[in-house]
Design an enzyme around this catalytic site. Sequence first.
Site: not given
Ligand code: PEP
Ligand code: MG
Length: 540
Positions: A185, A328, A426, A449-450, A460, A497
């Site tokens: 928090h 999303r 992704e 990221n994914d 990750r 993104c």
């Molecule tokens: C990603 O996977 O890059 C993404 C933007 O989604 P999240 O990080 O929420 O999995």
């Molecule tokens: Mg993702």
Amino acid sequence: MVVGNGQPVFSGIAIGRAYIYKRGQTALPASCGDSAVEQQNFERAKQTALEQLQALMEDTAQNVGEEQAMILDVQMMMLDDQDYLDSIQAMIQNGASAAEAVKETGDAVAAAFAAMDDAYMQARAVDMRDVSGRVVTILCGGKVGFSMEDPGILIAEDLTPSETVQMPKDKILAFVTRQGSSNSHTAILARVMGIPSLVKTEINLDDAVDGHMMIVDGFDGRYYIDPDEEVIRLMEEKKRTADEHQRQLEAYRGRESVTRGGQRVKLFANIGNPSDVEHVLKGDAEGVGLLRSEFLYLGRDSYPTEEELFNAYRKVVEGLQGRRVVIRTLDIGADKQAGYFQLEPEENPALGLRGIRICIRRPEVFRTQMRSIYRASALGPISVMFPMIASVWEVREVKEMCRSIREEMRQEGIPVGEVEHGIMIETPAAALISDQLAREVDFFSVGTNDLLQYTLAVDRQNPSLDRFYDPYHPAMLRLLRIVAQNAHEAGIWCGICGELGGDLTMTDTFLDMGYDELSVSPSRVLELRKRVCESEVSPK
Ligand code: PEP
Ligand code: MG
């Protein structure tokens, strides 16, 4: 001078006086000998606590944000949990005072939460201690509260949600806590407030530190108590540089994001909650490129209703004043778990039931969300995108579900705006068949990221694998290029993104690949616009 380290949760330099915050330690009163009276005392104290929490929740929703307010809602539900109430009653009947029964039950339930595997449930241990502590304080005739005469740096073991919302926020220059995590928090509040903060420090809560001069370096994750003159000089210099840098970035506010070579790109922001819209405006983002809607499903113990979701999206659309928001659909599963979804434990949750797979398997959950999104689309520009797509059939099935939901709404006479439907890229499969997928949708947004985790087969979430999680890997760059090329050949737009979108060393590469949009955290937008405006890349 004392120097210590911690995990930074927001960058910046704070210089000021240290304020130690300690939760009041009160000796618990023994039972008066009459269990009926003790039970009544408990009922009254519980009622007072609920009233305090209700007032706090309303104040927090208005002044801090829905996310923090929702935490207080969870606490109110905890106070009405039947097992919790039964345990307190049983202890009172066995001779404990109301305060002893609440304290002991609260500690036991908190310990059970802390021992769970699920990170979200573990974090609820703090809420249980917080809410039980509130009732105990009321039973002991005390009040919960803390004051600071001057602006300063707040040091604590950890801060519970109701403590953080009661803090004199206008006086706090930084937080330093011994416990916590980047999702605690304190960390959430620090980010909302935009102040440098450290968690997981080994700071001494000894009162001798109270009132001493202190510096928090949120860039390097370091703090100094009674800093010597050399450190003060260095930190003041660092603060001046950071402030000056921020001032220079202001020159890019309101400017177009266009390179010297004349290539345009949209700079959007990633958010998780309606209350983050103020940061989108402050950061001068041109819209929201990723609203991680699953946050509206976390921190509660039942599915949000269509009305609740609609109100959240409406708040975002209205707050953005004509800027576009890309919502999303919920990406629950893997690291984002909500107990009431009752997902079976899995060997490999990142490869399991998550994202769009849940929506396909549970059409009612998807339907409620889509109806609320479509309703909000009548109020301003909304795009919707689906996470974790790997196959063409998934997109077709989801599109069919959307079509039938819109048809049902049309028959009910509910207005729906023009909504773009896109997908996140992704998974390597989606990137490799992006030519086929592009024919099905209005846009792509790459979740790096994914995409990186699945392309390189590197978890990750595992910090010990950092060296292997290489965003510049040639396989990743090749996939990113393929996606942009296939999108443009099919005449649709594509953006990024994931975190990589904000990597300034990659900006030229992404512009060269032709990406139309980059969506990053709101505080990165001006920095990224500066980089774009300095770029020489020109349209192909
Ligand atoms: C990603 O996977 O890059 C993404 C933007 O989604 P999240 O990080 O929420 O999995
Ligand atoms: Mg993702």
